[in-house]
Design a protein around this motif. Structure first.
Motif, PDB file in Angstrom:
ATOM      1  N   THR A   1     -14.760  -0.954   2.156  1.00 51.80           N
ATOM      2  CA  THR A   1     -13.747  -0.915   1.379  1.00 51.80           C
ATOM      3  C   THR A   1     -12.903   0.502   1.575  1.00 51.80           C
ATOM      4  O   THR A   1     -11.732   0.491   1.484  1.00 51.80           O
ATOM      5  CB  THR A   1     -14.254  -0.759  -0.111  1.00 51.80           C
ATOM      6  OG1 THR A   1     -14.919  -1.952  -0.512  1.00 51.80           O
ATOM      7  CG2 THR A   1     -13.109  -0.532  -1.150  1.00 51.80           C
ATOM      8  N   GLN A   2     -13.708   1.468   1.990  1.00 56.57           N
ATOM      9  CA  GLN A   2     -13.067   2.834   2.099  1.00 56.57           C
ATOM     10  C   GLN A   2     -12.269   2.822   3.424  1.00 56.57           C
ATOM     11  O   GLN A   2     -11.172   3.448   3.570  1.00 56.57           O
ATOM     12  CB  GLN A   2     -14.094   3.823   2.464  1.00 56.57           C
ATOM     13  CG  GLN A   2     -14.924   4.286   1.136  1.00 56.57           C
ATOM     14  CD  GLN A   2     -16.017   5.274   1.326  1.00 56.57           C
ATOM     15  OE1 GLN A   2     -16.409   5.424   2.607  1.00 56.57           O
ATOM     16  NE2 GLN A   2     -16.667   5.726   0.366  1.00 56.57           N
ATOM     17  N   LEU A   3     -12.729   1.956   4.238  1.00 58.42           N
ATOM     18  CA  LEU A   3     -11.983   1.773   5.694  1.00 58.42           C
ATOM     19  C   LEU A   3     -10.619   1.142   5.423  1.00 58.42           C
ATOM     20  O   LEU A   3      -9.674   1.550   6.056  1.00 58.42           O
ATOM     21  CB  LEU A   3     -12.970   1.130   6.717  1.00 58.42           C
ATOM     22  CG  LEU A   3     -12.151   0.599   8.017  1.00 58.42           C
ATOM     23  CD1 LEU A   3     -11.858   2.004   8.651  1.00 58.42           C
ATOM     24  CD2 LEU A   3     -12.955  -0.206   9.001  1.00 58.42           C
ATOM     25  N   THR A   4     -10.632   0.084   4.574  1.00 61.17           N
ATOM     26  CA  THR A   4      -9.385  -0.700   4.125  1.00 61.17           C
ATOM     27  C   THR A   4      -8.520   0.165   3.563  1.00 61.17           C
ATOM     28  O   THR A   4      -7.552   0.180   3.976  1.00 61.17           O
ATOM     29  CB  THR A   4     -10.023  -1.726   3.253  1.00 61.17           C
ATOM     30  OG1 THR A   4     -10.808  -2.749   3.938  1.00 61.17           O
ATOM     31  CG2 THR A   4      -8.548  -2.479   2.910  1.00 61.17           C
ATOM     32  N   PHE A   5      -8.890   0.993   2.561  1.00 59.51           N
ATOM     33  CA  PHE A   5      -7.999   2.109   1.829  1.00 59.51           C
ATOM     34  C   PHE A   5      -7.426   3.215   3.005  1.00 59.51           C
ATOM     35  O   PHE A   5      -6.150   3.462   2.919  1.00 59.51           O
ATOM     36  CB  PHE A   5      -8.632   2.732   0.699  1.00 59.51           C
ATOM     37  CG  PHE A   5      -8.691   1.885  -0.452  1.00 59.51           C
ATOM     38  CD1 PHE A   5      -7.761   1.432  -1.204  1.00 59.51           C
ATOM     39  CD2 PHE A   5      -9.956   1.555  -1.017  1.00 59.51           C
ATOM     40  CE1 PHE A   5      -7.751   0.793  -2.121  1.00 59.51           C
ATOM     41  CE2 PHE A   5     -10.179   0.985  -2.197  1.00 59.51           C
ATOM     42  CZ  PHE A   5      -8.783   0.408  -2.921  1.00 59.51           C
ATOM     43  N   GLN A   6      -8.248   3.494   3.935  1.00 60.45           N
ATOM     44  CA  GLN A   6      -7.834   4.441   5.023  1.00 60.45           C
ATOM     45  C   GLN A   6      -6.708   3.820   5.719  1.00 60.45           C
ATOM     46  O   GLN A   6      -5.910   4.506   6.284  1.00 60.45           O
ATOM     47  CB  GLN A   6      -9.035   4.954   5.512  1.00 60.45           C
ATOM     48  CG  GLN A   6      -9.886   6.178   4.854  1.00 60.45           C
ATOM     49  CD  GLN A   6     -10.910   6.582   5.813  1.00 60.45           C
ATOM     50  OE1 GLN A   6     -11.321   6.168   6.700  1.00 60.45           O
ATOM     51  NE2 GLN A   6     -11.737   7.315   5.156  1.00 60.45           N
ATOM     52  N   GLU A   7      -7.125   2.762   6.035  1.00 60.55           N
ATOM     53  CA  GLU A   7      -5.942   1.739   7.118  1.00 60.55           C
ATOM     54  C   GLU A   7      -4.743   1.844   6.331  1.00 60.55           C
ATOM     55  O   GLU A   7      -3.548   2.042   7.078  1.00 60.55           O
ATOM     56  CB  GLU A   7      -6.556   0.658   7.445  1.00 60.55           C
ATOM     57  CG  GLU A   7      -7.572   0.559   8.457  1.00 60.55           C
ATOM     58  CD  GLU A   7      -8.128  -0.905   8.896  1.00 60.55           C
ATOM     59  OE1 GLU A   7      -7.998  -1.892   8.010  1.00 60.55           O
ATOM     60  OE2 GLU A   7      -8.908  -0.991   9.889  1.00 60.55           O
ATOM     61  N   ASP A   8      -4.546   1.466   5.036  1.00 58.93           N
ATOM     62  CA  ASP A   8      -3.524   1.316   4.318  1.00 58.93           C
ATOM     63  C   ASP A   8      -2.896   2.493   4.139  1.00 58.93           C
ATOM     64  O   ASP A   8      -1.562   2.697   4.394  1.00 58.93           O
ATOM     65  CB  ASP A   8      -4.047   0.717   2.856  1.00 58.93           C
ATOM     66  CG  ASP A   8      -4.128  -0.748   2.890  1.00 58.93           C
ATOM     67  OD1 ASP A   8      -3.784  -1.248   3.728  1.00 58.93           O
ATOM     68  OD2 ASP A   8      -4.696  -0.991   1.869  1.00 58.93           O
ATOM     69  N   LEU A   9      -3.420   3.708   3.951  1.00 55.09           N
ATOM     70  CA  LEU A   9      -2.864   4.994   3.883  1.00 55.09           C
ATOM     71  C   LEU A   9      -2.291   5.344   5.267  1.00 55.09           C
ATOM     72  O   LEU A   9      -1.397   5.995   5.363  1.00 55.09           O
ATOM     73  CB  LEU A   9      -3.994   6.156   3.208  1.00 55.09           C
ATOM     74  CG  LEU A   9      -3.700   7.484   3.123  1.00 55.09           C
ATOM     75  CD1 LEU A   9      -2.393   7.576   2.435  1.00 55.09           C
ATOM     76  CD2 LEU A   9      -4.509   8.484   2.919  1.00 55.09           C
ATOM     77  N   LEU A  10      -3.042   5.209   6.250  1.00 57.34           N
ATOM     78  CA  LEU A  10      -2.479   5.271   7.490  1.00 57.34           C
ATOM     79  C   LEU A  10      -1.436   4.811   7.913  1.00 57.34           C
ATOM     80  O   LEU A  10      -0.272   5.227   8.334  1.00 57.34           O
ATOM     81  CB  LEU A  10      -3.689   5.389   8.534  1.00 57.34           C
ATOM     82  CG  LEU A  10      -3.269   5.505  10.212  1.00 57.34           C
ATOM     83  CD1 LEU A  10      -3.114   6.931  10.097  1.00 57.34           C
ATOM     84  CD2 LEU A  10      -4.464   5.140  11.067  1.00 57.34           C
ATOM     85  N   ASN A  11      -1.378   3.470   7.691  1.00 58.49           N
ATOM     86  CA  ASN A  11       0.039   2.723   7.805  1.00 58.49           C
ATOM     87  C   ASN A  11       1.230   3.650   6.828  1.00 58.49           C
ATOM     88  O   ASN A  11       2.459   3.315   7.331  1.00 58.49           O
ATOM     89  CB  ASN A  11      -0.137   1.483   7.394  1.00 58.49           C
ATOM     90  CG  ASN A  11      -0.920   0.552   8.628  1.00 58.49           C
ATOM     91  OD1 ASN A  11      -0.904   0.883   9.883  1.00 58.49           O
ATOM     92  ND2 ASN A  11      -1.706  -0.290   8.154  1.00 58.49           N
ATOM     93  N   ALA A  12       0.927   3.672   5.757  1.00 59.61           N
ATOM     94  CA  ALA A  12       1.903   4.384   4.586  1.00 59.61           C
ATOM     95  C   ALA A  12       2.502   5.593   5.482  1.00 59.61           C
ATOM     96  O   ALA A  12       3.703   5.936   5.564  1.00 59.61           O
ATOM     97  CB  ALA A  12       1.462   4.423   3.320  1.00 59.61           C
ATOM     98  N   LEU A  13       1.226   6.388   5.984  1.00 62.07           N
ATOM     99  CA  LEU A  13       2.057   7.708   6.522  1.00 62.07           C
ATOM    100  C   LEU A  13       2.722   7.470   7.691  1.00 62.07           C
ATOM    101  O   LEU A  13       3.653   8.052   8.186  1.00 62.07           O
ATOM    102  CB  LEU A  13       0.789   8.452   6.812  1.00 62.07           C
ATOM    103  CG  LEU A  13      -0.011   9.027   5.491  1.00 62.07           C
ATOM    104  CD1 LEU A  13      -1.299   9.715   5.978  1.00 62.07           C
ATOM    105  CD2 LEU A  13       0.846  10.035   4.930  1.00 62.07           C
ATOM    106  N   ASN A  14       2.434   6.579   8.589  1.00 63.15           N
ATOM    107  CA  ASN A  14       3.033   6.272   9.617  1.00 63.15           C
ATOM    108  C   ASN A  14       4.584   5.706   9.427  1.00 63.15           C
ATOM    109  O   ASN A  14       5.553   6.188  10.143  1.00 63.15           O
ATOM    110  CB  ASN A  14       2.345   5.162  10.331  1.00 63.15           C
ATOM    111  CG  ASN A  14       2.941   4.762  11.951  1.00 63.15           C
ATOM    112  OD1 ASN A  14       3.260   5.624  12.664  1.00 63.15           O
ATOM    113  ND2 ASN A  14       3.321   3.658  12.338  1.00 63.15           N
TER     114      ASN A  14
END
Length: 72
Positions: A14-27
């Motif tokens: 779950t944490q990894l999924t949220f981090q991936e979403d955040l990384l995509n938003a930041l990108n």
């Protein structure tokens, strides 16, 4: 014990999924800012060229006179 490990694995996923979403938003935001910076640089270059053209054509004297504050 197996349930505890399974719960921990779910938490990590779950944490990894949220981090991936955040990384995509930041990108996406970085890409948008890069585009904006490129547009601003191009606008600045165009303004610089216009100023150089005005300075070489002799129109700068009229420009300076019209920009004086009224108290002069």
């Amino acid at each position: 014990m197996a349930d505890d490990v399974s719960a921990q694995l779910i938490d990590v996923q779950t944490q990894l999924t949220f981090q991936e979403d955040l990384l995509n938003a930041l990108n996406d935001r970085v890409v948008a800012q890069d585009l904006e910076i490129r547009n601003l640089r191009r606008t600045l270059e165009l303004l610089h060229e216009q100023m150089k053209q005005k300075n070489t054509s002799g129109e700068d004297a009229q420009f300076v006179d019209s920009e004086r504050p009224p108290h002069y």
